[in-house]
Design an enzyme around this catalytic site. Structure first.
Site, PDB file in Angstrom:
ATOM      1  N   ASP A  17     -12.497  25.410  13.121  1.00  0.00           N
ATOM      2  CA  ASP A  17     -10.754  25.594  12.445  1.00  0.00           C
ATOM      3  C   ASP A  17     -10.861  24.848  11.093  1.00  0.00           C
ATOM      4  O   ASP A  17     -11.223  23.725  10.953  1.00  0.00           O
ATOM      5  CB  ASP A  17     -10.115  24.475  13.371  1.00  0.00           C
ATOM      6  CG  ASP A  17      -8.689  24.382  12.913  1.00  0.00           C
ATOM      7  OD1 ASP A  17      -8.351  24.561  11.765  1.00  0.00           O
ATOM      8  OD2 ASP A  17      -7.885  23.741  13.854  1.00  0.00           O
ATOM      9  N   HIS A  24      -1.128  24.109  13.828  1.00  0.00           N
ATOM     10  CA  HIS A  24      -2.182  24.547  14.844  1.00  0.00           C
ATOM     11  C   HIS A  24      -2.028  25.829  15.327  1.00  0.00           C
ATOM     12  O   HIS A  24      -2.079  26.117  16.425  1.00  0.00           O
ATOM     13  CB  HIS A  24      -2.589  23.555  15.860  1.00  0.00           C
ATOM     14  CG  HIS A  24      -3.014  22.334  15.212  1.00  0.00           C
ATOM     15  ND1 HIS A  24      -4.333  22.041  14.562  1.00  0.00           N
ATOM     16  CD2 HIS A  24      -2.325  21.180  15.015  1.00  0.00           C
ATOM     17  CE1 HIS A  24      -4.343  20.763  14.232  1.00  0.00           C
ATOM     18  NE2 HIS A  24      -3.201  20.336  14.306  1.00  0.00           N
ATOM     19  N   ASP A  58      -6.099  29.180  15.562  1.00  0.00           N
ATOM     20  CA  ASP A  58      -6.344  28.582  14.311  1.00  0.00           C
ATOM     21  C   ASP A  58      -7.932  28.213  14.189  1.00  0.00           C
ATOM     22  O   ASP A  58      -8.341  27.803  13.099  1.00  0.00           O
ATOM     23  CB  ASP A  58      -5.715  27.212  14.312  1.00  0.00           C
ATOM     24  CG  ASP A  58      -6.233  26.134  15.484  1.00  0.00           C
ATOM     25  OD1 ASP A  58      -7.100  26.669  16.116  1.00  0.00           O
ATOM     26  OD2 ASP A  58      -5.865  25.016  15.547  1.00  0.00           O
ATOM     27  N   ASN A 110     -28.870  21.940  10.256  1.00  0.00           N
ATOM     28  CA  ASN A 110     -28.076  22.644  11.236  1.00  0.00           C
ATOM     29  C   ASN A 110     -26.612  22.345  11.530  1.00  0.00           C
ATOM     30  O   ASN A 110     -26.329  21.267  11.578  1.00  0.00           O
ATOM     31  CB  ASN A 110     -28.942  22.305  12.651  1.00  0.00           C
ATOM     32  CG  ASN A 110     -28.813  22.943  13.878  1.00  0.00           C
ATOM     33  OD1 ASN A 110     -27.583  23.223  14.260  1.00  0.00           O
ATOM     34  ND2 ASN A 110     -30.017  23.626  14.301  1.00  0.00           N
ATOM     35  N   TYR A 233     -10.451  11.481  18.489  1.00  0.00           N
ATOM     36  CA  TYR A 233      -9.902  12.843  19.046  1.00  0.00           C
ATOM     37  C   TYR A 233      -9.287  13.469  17.640  1.00  0.00           C
ATOM     38  O   TYR A 233      -9.080  13.117  16.835  1.00  0.00           O
ATOM     39  CB  TYR A 233      -8.302  12.793  19.704  1.00  0.00           C
ATOM     40  CG  TYR A 233      -7.804  13.890  19.952  1.00  0.00           C
ATOM     41  CD1 TYR A 233      -8.483  14.692  20.810  1.00  0.00           C
ATOM     42  CD2 TYR A 233      -6.577  14.463  19.420  1.00  0.00           C
ATOM     43  CE1 TYR A 233      -8.024  16.084  21.349  1.00  0.00           C
ATOM     44  CE2 TYR A 233      -6.300  15.757  19.332  1.00  0.00           C
ATOM     45  CZ  TYR A 233      -6.793  16.469  20.450  1.00  0.00           C
ATOM     46  OH  TYR A 233      -6.407  17.964  20.554  1.00  0.00           O
ATOM     47  N   LYS A 236      -9.117  20.230  20.253  1.00  0.00           N
ATOM     48  CA  LYS A 236     -10.097  20.612  21.608  1.00  0.00           C
ATOM     49  C   LYS A 236     -11.092  21.418  21.054  1.00  0.00           C
ATOM     50  O   LYS A 236     -11.192  21.741  19.802  1.00  0.00           O
ATOM     51  CB  LYS A 236      -9.014  21.370  22.427  1.00  0.00           C
ATOM     52  CG  LYS A 236      -8.382  20.456  23.576  1.00  0.00           C
ATOM     53  CD  LYS A 236      -9.584  20.093  24.599  1.00  0.00           C
ATOM     54  CE  LYS A 236      -9.087  19.031  25.370  1.00  0.00           C
ATOM     55  NZ  LYS A 236     -10.046  18.401  26.252  1.00  0.00           N
ATOM     56  N   ASP A 291       2.284  24.850  21.570  1.00  0.00           N
ATOM     57  CA  ASP A 291       0.676  25.097  20.886  1.00  0.00           C
ATOM     58  C   ASP A 291       0.143  25.922  22.023  1.00  0.00           C
ATOM     59  O   ASP A 291      -1.270  25.699  22.039  1.00  0.00           O
ATOM     60  CB  ASP A 291       0.230  23.727  20.628  1.00  0.00           C
ATOM     61  CG  ASP A 291       1.035  22.925  19.308  1.00  0.00           C
ATOM     62  OD1 ASP A 291       1.603  23.507  18.585  1.00  0.00           O
ATOM     63  OD2 ASP A 291       0.353  22.138  19.042  1.00  0.00           O
ATOM     64  N   TYR A 352     -10.117  10.414  25.198  1.00  0.00           N
ATOM     65  CA  TYR A 352     -10.445  10.922  24.042  1.00  0.00           C
ATOM     66  C   TYR A 352      -9.289  11.632  23.333  1.00  0.00           C
ATOM     67  O   TYR A 352      -9.513  12.550  22.486  1.00  0.00           O
ATOM     68  CB  TYR A 352     -11.482  12.064  24.212  1.00  0.00           C
ATOM     69  CG  TYR A 352     -12.809  11.402  24.874  1.00  0.00           C
ATOM     70  CD1 TYR A 352     -13.561  10.675  24.151  1.00  0.00           C
ATOM     71  CD2 TYR A 352     -13.057  11.208  26.431  1.00  0.00           C
ATOM     72  CE1 TYR A 352     -14.697  10.235  24.530  1.00  0.00           C
ATOM     73  CE2 TYR A 352     -14.168  10.581  26.621  1.00  0.00           C
ATOM     74  CZ  TYR A 352     -15.184  10.139  25.898  1.00  0.00           C
ATOM     75  OH  TYR A 352     -16.136   9.429  26.365  1.00  0.00           O
TER      76      TYR A 352
HETATM   77  O1  LIG Z   1      -4.323  20.693  20.156  1.00  0.00           O
HETATM   78  C1  LIG Z   1      -4.091  20.792  19.094  1.00  0.00           C
HETATM   79  C2  LIG Z   1      -5.020  21.110  18.038  1.00  0.00           C
HETATM   80  O2  LIG Z   1      -6.109  21.543  18.493  1.00  0.00           O
HETATM   81  P1  LIG Z   1      -7.241  22.612  17.740  1.00  0.00           P
HETATM   82  O3  LIG Z   1      -6.749  22.256  16.164  1.00  0.00           O
HETATM   83  O4  LIG Z   1      -6.938  23.812  18.205  1.00  0.00           O
HETATM   84  O5  LIG Z   1      -8.521  22.135  18.090  1.00  0.00           O
HETATM   85  C3  LIG Z   1      -2.632  20.677  18.760  1.00  0.00           C
HETATM   86  O6  LIG Z   1      -1.810  20.851  19.897  1.00  0.00           O
HETATM   87  C4  LIG Z   1      -2.448  19.325  17.987  1.00  0.00           C
HETATM   88  O7  LIG Z   1      -2.816  18.254  18.705  1.00  0.00           O
HETATM   89  C5  LIG Z   1      -0.969  19.213  17.956  1.00  0.00           C
HETATM   90  O8  LIG Z   1      -0.486  20.249  17.203  1.00  0.00           O
HETATM   91  C6  LIG Z   1      -0.512  17.787  17.261  1.00  0.00           C
HETATM   92  O9  LIG Z   1      -1.239  18.014  15.944  1.00  0.00           O
HETATM   93  P2  LIG Z   1      -0.915  16.853  14.732  1.00  0.00           P
HETATM   94  O10 LIG Z   1       0.345  16.904  14.318  1.00  0.00           O
HETATM   95  O11 LIG Z   1      -1.304  15.389  15.345  1.00  0.00           O
HETATM   96  O12 LIG Z   1      -1.988  17.271  13.595  1.00  0.00           O
END
Ligand SMILES: O=C(COP(=O)(O)O)[C@@H](O)[C@H](O)[C@H](O)COP(=O)(O)O
Length: 385
Positions: A17, A24, A58, A110, A233, A236, A291, A352
């Protein structure tokens, strides 16, 4: 027949990402173009045989073939450079979370452990070499545990386990404990119950490889856990997986069949919620509702002399319409729970996420609860006056 190392083909799927549009949500085409330029150059220079750039949610996905084997420094560096170029464009465009998964300032040999997710396998190319590349967003590597179990160990899913003598002996599953960094190999059908005892906890035990008992690689899955790499964190660890199909491996239809059930996975909003994994075509691989819901796309290729023939967008098909409808119904049901478990994940998984920061503020406010306990309401009354 023995094959020299040089004849083997490596399929590398590396994703990151590097920033996305409107939150996201979705990779911007200009970032895909920037990474494509880097891979085109690597193909021209002879490092890569072929490549295909795509995106799911994303996550920017680099699908590459070469003869350098897995964990190759040059190939990983090329992927890193492709992500860096894409991240530069993301920053210029002001895309959201530009450079998110690039956890290091420079490449150090790596790409594993630096943020991007990696699934790679090396094999002797068969006369026809069908493979499926699965890419999921807003979930974690353990999301593939249940489908992999069904594909390679469940005769109610995979008729070939019963009917095809080449698959009748079962498969070897390598299970990784992502917290301890340890792995073990379990042989099905003998070790079936031990396998299930572990992989039913997908946030900790992740199927990393599946091999046929003659040693042929059948599947490989990315297993990076961003939170454990970064110590906090970040997002994911949206996984990728490669599965080889047909002629002694499960048929394409047996590989896709488990995804007709939108099973609950961890991830979704803020990586903190359980929701159904919805199979979609690439055109629908963008995150919207809360999301999500978590999505998985699948591209089918044939590999010929290392060239990627295809792809076919496998979930872009009416056969999965009913699954998508079910996923929407499950999504609606889960959403009604709001911030309550089991929609929101349990405390162990929330460790986490950003929740501990919120809970920390409440720590000092707790008092012993004993006879005569009086709620503090003075502060509230003063505010009302
Ligand atoms: O899980 C998410 C992003 O994960 P990703 O980038 O796909 O690994 C989203 O749900 C964000 O946690 C959520 O949009 C909040 O984002 P922030 O505003 O804290 O950046």
């Amino acid at each position: 027949m023995s094959h020299e190392r040089g004849e083997k083909i490596t399929l590398s799927v590396i994703k990151a990402d590097i920033g996305s549009l409107a939150g996201h949500h979705k990779v911007h085409p200009d970032t895909m173009l920037a990474s494509t330029r880097v891979l085109a150059e690597a193909k021209k220079n002879g490092l890569l045989i072929d490549y295909y750039v795509t995106a799911v949610g994303d996550d920017l996905q680099l699908i590459m073939t070469h003869k350098k084997g897995v964990n190759n420094k040059e190939v990983h560096e090329t992927a890193w450079n492709a992500f860096e170029e894409a991240a530069k464009v993301a920053k210029e465009l002001g895309l959201y979370a530009a450079g998110q998964d690039l956890l290091s300032n420079s490449f150090s040999g790596n790409i594993r452990g630096m943020g991007p997710g990696v699934a790679e396998m090396e094999f002797n190319e068969r006369p026809a070499e069908p493979v499926v590349v699965f890419m999921a967003d807003k979930t974690e590597p353990g999301a593939f545990n249940l489908p992999l179990y069904k594909i390679f160990a469940d005769p109610f899913n995979t008729a070939g386990l019963v009917i095809d003598p080449r698959m009748h002996n079962g498969f070897i599953f390598t299970v990784l404990d992502v917290y301890e960094g340890k792995a073990l190999d379990l042989s099905t059908p003998n070790d079936l119950y031990d396998l299930l005892a572990l992989i039913g906890t997908p946030s900790r035990y992740v199927i990393k490889y599946v091999h046929r008992k003659d040693g042929e690689i059948a599947s490989t899955i990315s297993s990076e856990r961003l939170s454990l790499i970064a110590g906090k964190y970040i997002g994911k660890d949206d996984p990728v997986m490669i599965v080889r199909a047909q002629s002694g491996f499960p048929a394409l239809g047996e590989i896709l069949e488990p995804f007709s059930f939108p099973h609950l996975v961890e991830g979704w909003m803020r990586g903190s919620h359980a929701g159904p994994l919805m199979p979609v075509g690439i055109k629908d691989a963008k995150m919207t509702r809360f999301d999500g819901p978590p999505r998985v796309a699948a591209l089918g290729f044939n590999i010929k002399n290392g060239n990627l023939v295809g792809p076919s967008d496998l979930f872009d098909d009416v056969a999965f319409d009913e699954t998508r409808r079910q996923a929407q119904i499950i999504a609606e049901y889960m959403r009604r729970h709001g911030p309550f478990m089991p929609h929101r994940l349990g405390p162990e998984d929330m460790e986490y996420t950003t929740l501990p920061d919120v809970l920390k503020k409440l720590e000092n406010k707790f008092r012993p609860f004993e006879l005569g306990y009086k709620p503090i309401i003075k502060h509230e009354l003063e505010e009302i006056k």
